[in-house]
Design a protein around this motif. Structure first.
Motif, PDB file in Angstrom:
ATOM      1  N   ASN A  60       0.829  -1.206   0.000  1.00 53.60           N
ATOM      2  CA  ASN A  60       0.000   0.000   0.000  1.00 53.60           C
ATOM      3  C   ASN A  60       0.866   1.259   0.000  1.00 53.60           C
ATOM      4  OD1 ASN A  60      -2.515   1.472   0.217  1.00 53.60           O
ATOM      5  ND2 ASN A  60      -1.955   1.839   2.358  1.00 53.60           N
ATOM      6  N   LEU A  61       1.893   1.296   0.837  1.00 58.62           N
ATOM      7  CA  LEU A  61       2.771   2.463   0.894  1.00 58.62           C
ATOM      8  C   LEU A  61       3.483   2.658  -0.447  1.00 58.62           C
ATOM      9  CD1 LEU A  61       4.029   4.768   2.537  1.00 58.62           C
ATOM     10  CD2 LEU A  61       5.797   3.145   3.272  1.00 58.62           C
ATOM     11  N   ASN A  63       2.493   1.837  -3.459  1.00 60.79           N
ATOM     12  CA  ASN A  63       1.566   2.389  -4.448  1.00 60.79           C
ATOM     13  C   ASN A  63       1.167   3.831  -4.150  1.00 60.79           C
ATOM     14  OD1 ASN A  63       1.339   0.540  -6.527  1.00 60.79           O
ATOM     15  ND2 ASN A  63      -0.125  -0.698  -5.406  1.00 60.79           N
ATOM     16  N   ARG A  64       1.011   4.154  -2.898  1.00 60.71           N
ATOM     17  CA  ARG A  64       0.650   5.538  -2.550  1.00 60.71           C
ATOM     18  C   ARG A  64       1.750   6.500  -2.981  1.00 60.71           C
ATOM     19  NH1 ARG A  64      -1.436   5.912   3.530  1.00 60.71           N
ATOM     20  NH2 ARG A  64      -2.341   7.867   2.835  1.00 60.71           N
ATOM     21  N   HIS A  67       1.848   6.611  -6.860  1.00 60.03           N
ATOM     22  CA  HIS A  67       0.671   7.336  -7.356  1.00 60.03           C
ATOM     23  C   HIS A  67       0.811   8.843  -7.123  1.00 60.03           C
ATOM     24  CE1 HIS A  67      -3.493   8.300  -8.265  1.00 60.03           C
ATOM     25  NE2 HIS A  67      -3.552   8.930  -7.103  1.00 60.03           N
ATOM     26  N   LEU A  68       1.210   9.221  -5.916  1.00 60.29           N
ATOM     27  CA  LEU A  68       1.338  10.651  -5.606  1.00 60.29           C
ATOM     28  C   LEU A  68       2.469  11.304  -6.392  1.00 60.29           C
ATOM     29  CD1 LEU A  68       0.664  10.681  -1.777  1.00 60.29           C
ATOM     30  CD2 LEU A  68      -0.622  11.921  -3.522  1.00 60.29           C
ATOM     31  N   ASN A 121       4.010   4.712   6.649  1.00 57.83           N
ATOM     32  CA  ASN A 121       2.562   4.942   6.518  1.00 57.83           C
ATOM     33  C   ASN A 121       2.094   6.050   7.456  1.00 57.83           C
ATOM     34  OD1 ASN A 121       1.292   3.132   4.487  1.00 57.83           O
ATOM     35  ND2 ASN A 121       2.359   1.564   5.665  1.00 57.83           N
ATOM     36  N   GLN A 125       0.644   9.851   6.292  1.00 54.36           N
ATOM     37  CA  GLN A 125      -0.629  10.333   6.851  1.00 54.36           C
ATOM     38  C   GLN A 125      -0.448  11.671   7.561  1.00 54.36           C
ATOM     39  OE1 GLN A 125      -3.030   8.235   5.111  1.00 54.36           O
ATOM     40  NE2 GLN A 125      -4.030   9.260   6.800  1.00 54.36           N
ATOM     41  N   TRP A 130      -0.824  14.765  -0.507  1.00 55.12           N
ATOM     42  CA  TRP A 130      -1.886  14.867  -1.506  1.00 55.12           C
ATOM     43  C   TRP A 130      -2.603  16.217  -1.447  1.00 55.12           C
ATOM     44  CZ3 TRP A 130      -1.521  11.071   2.195  1.00 55.12           C
ATOM     45  CH2 TRP A 130      -2.296  11.251   3.335  1.00 55.12           C
ATOM     46  N   THR A 176       2.510   2.029 -10.760  1.00 51.89           N
ATOM     47  CA  THR A 176       1.769   1.365  -9.694  1.00 51.89           C
ATOM     48  C   THR A 176       1.639  -0.119 -10.033  1.00 51.89           C
ATOM     49  OG1 THR A 176      -0.328   1.969 -10.707  1.00 51.89           O
ATOM     50  CG2 THR A 176       0.485   3.405  -8.958  1.00 51.89           C
TER      51      THR A 176
END
Length: 184
Positions: A60-61, A63-64, A67-68, A121, A125, A130, A176
């Motif tokens: 998840n990290l 891909n985040r 993506h960003l 992560n 956050q 984003w 991704t």
């Protein structure tokens, strides 16, 4: 209870391999079972560990961040933009992991790697890149996270080599990827 053919509680390694593949089994056995001494093998524990530590945390990290970086049009993997204090922290944590590997405490090493992922992560956050409009801050945050992900990839490489090769390529190419399919 100990596994025994007489009792009928033996688990077939071949069936487990066919069901899950070698990396999920390898990850579970190295990250959850102690190197020395007896331990219990459980399919439900394998699934829970793989899903939470790899799919939900590391994958998840990864891909985040990718993506960003694409969305914000930021080049990542540039150490020039990594904060010195952030780099020092990650390097110190890598040394702790290496010390655990050197003492053959593979479970501890994997726990420490997972904690690095958790901190990444939490960092993303807390920093919310984003919603950040300052391009320099976004560049700093994403390059810090790129450095952290490089560390995780390097540290997990002896445990899950194929997945780490794919993660490295995805990070380098900013593509991704579903690196870890959730196990049901």
């Amino acid at each position: 209870r100990k596994m025994s053919k007489t009792i009928g509680n033996v688990i077939s390694p071949t069936e487990q391999l066919e069901k899950f593949g070698y990396e999920p089994i390898r990850f579970y056995m190295l990250s959850e079972l102690p190197t020395f001494g007896n331990s219990s093998y459980s399919e439900s524990d394998l699934k829970a560990s793989y899903n939470s530590k790899l799919a939900d945390n590391f994958g998840n990290l990864l891909n985040r961040v990718i993506h960003l970086s694409n969305k914000k049009n930021v080049e990542i993997n540039n150490e020039i933009y990594v904060e010195p204090s952030f780099k020092t922290n990650i390097d110190e944590r890598k040394a702790e992991v290496q010390a655990a590997f050197d003492s053959f405490d593979i479970k501890k090493a994997c726990d420490l790697i997972f904690q690095i992922g958790e901190s990444g992560n939490k960092y993303i956050q807390d920093r919310t890149p984003w919603s950040e409009t300052d391009e320099e801050k976004v560049k700093l945050v994403l390059n810090n996270l790129g450095y952290l992900l490089d560390a995780i990839i390097d540290l997990y490489e002896p445990i899950i080599p194929d997945s780490c090769a794919k993660a490295k390529e995805a990070l380098d190419k900013k593509q991704t990827i579903i690196l870890f399919e959730k196990l049901d």
